[in-house]
Every structure is written in C-alpha cells, then in structure tokens.
Design a protein around this motif. Structure first.
Motif, short mmCIF file in Angstrom:
data_model
loop_
_atom_site.label_atom_id
_atom_site.label_comp_id
_atom_site.label_asym_id
_atom_site.label_seq_id
_atom_site.Cartn_x
_atom_site.Cartn_y
_atom_site.Cartn_z
N GLY A 23 0.83 -1.21 0.00
CA GLY A 23 0.00 0.00 0.00
C GLY A 23 0.86 1.25 0.00
O GLY A 23 0.56 2.22 -0.70
N GLY A 24 1.94 1.24 0.77
CA GLY A 24 2.85 2.38 0.79
C GLY A 24 3.54 2.59 -0.55
O GLY A 24 3.69 3.72 -1.01
N ILE A 26 2.39 1.66 -3.53
CA ILE A 26 1.39 2.14 -4.49
C ILE A 26 1.08 3.60 -4.25
O ILE A 26 1.01 4.40 -5.19
CB ILE A 26 0.14 1.26 -4.43
CG1 ILE A 26 0.44 -0.13 -4.99
CG2 ILE A 26 -1.03 1.90 -5.17
CD1 ILE A 26 -0.64 -1.16 -4.76
N ALA A 27 0.93 4.00 -3.00
CA ALA A 27 0.66 5.41 -2.69
C ALA A 27 1.84 6.28 -3.11
O ALA A 27 1.65 7.37 -3.67
CB ALA A 27 0.38 5.57 -1.20
N GLY A 28 3.06 5.82 -2.87
CA GLY A 28 4.24 6.58 -3.28
C GLY A 28 4.32 6.75 -4.79
O GLY A 28 4.67 7.82 -5.28
N LEU A 30 1.78 6.69 -6.91
CA LEU A 30 0.72 7.61 -7.35
C LEU A 30 1.08 9.06 -7.04
O LEU A 30 0.86 9.96 -7.88
CB LEU A 30 -0.60 7.23 -6.71
CG LEU A 30 -1.21 5.91 -7.18
CD1 LEU A 30 -2.46 5.57 -6.37
CD2 LEU A 30 -1.53 5.96 -8.66
N LEU A 31 1.64 9.31 -5.86
CA LEU A 31 2.04 10.68 -5.51
C LEU A 31 3.17 11.17 -6.40
O LEU A 31 3.18 12.32 -6.83
CB LEU A 31 2.45 10.74 -4.04
CG LEU A 31 1.32 10.59 -3.04
CD1 LEU A 31 1.87 10.51 -1.62
CD2 LEU A 31 0.32 11.73 -3.16
N ASP A 32 4.14 10.30 -6.71
CA ASP A 32 5.23 10.68 -7.59
C ASP A 32 4.73 10.95 -9.00
O ASP A 32 5.18 11.89 -9.65
CB ASP A 32 6.30 9.60 -7.61
CG ASP A 32 7.51 10.02 -8.41
OD1 ASP A 32 8.09 11.09 -8.08
OD2 ASP A 32 7.87 9.31 -9.37
N ARG A 34 1.79 12.08 -9.86
CA ARG A 34 1.13 13.38 -9.85
C ARG A 34 2.16 14.51 -9.83
O ARG A 34 2.01 15.52 -10.54
CB ARG A 34 0.20 13.50 -8.65
CG ARG A 34 -1.02 12.60 -8.77
CD ARG A 34 -1.87 12.62 -7.55
NE ARG A 34 -2.38 13.97 -7.28
CZ ARG A 34 -3.05 14.29 -6.19
NH1 ARG A 34 -3.29 13.39 -5.28
NH2 ARG A 34 -3.49 15.51 -6.03
#
Length: 57
Positions: A23-24, A26-28, A30-32, A34
């Motif tokens: 999860g971390g 995937i979140a990283g 997605l944030l990168d 963006r």
C-alpha cells in the motif's frame, strides 16, 4: 485460525506487513506520478518542448 497451525500469529502478521508495504509503495508511486505530471505541465507552460515533438531533419 486453527488451519494455520501454531504459527498463525506470525503468518497473519506477515500478510499484514506485506499489505502495508505494498500500500505504501502504491501510494508513493501515485504521488510521484502526480508530482511528475505537474512538473511536466509547468515545463510545457514555460515553453520547453518535447524532443519527440520535433520534426525530423
């Protein structure tokens, strides 16, 4: 719970750790993505073109 045997706690904790790490990641990602899209838009607004957009000589 009894199907996992005496190591059920360790097995479930391992699965939980994997879910947290994935999860971390995937979140990283997605944030990168963006942030990179915003940086690319800013460069294009300042007039920097893409090399792939140039005509071949």
């Amino acid at each position: 719970m009894s199907d996992l045997g005496p190591h059920a706690g360790f097995i479930l904790a391992s699965y939980g750790a994997v879910f947290v790490v994935l999860g971390g990641l995937i979140a990283g990602i997605l944030l990168d993505h963006r942030a990179q899209a915003r940086a690319l838009d800013a460069l294009e607004r300042r007039g920097a073109g893409r090399r792939s957009g140039r005509a071949a000589p």
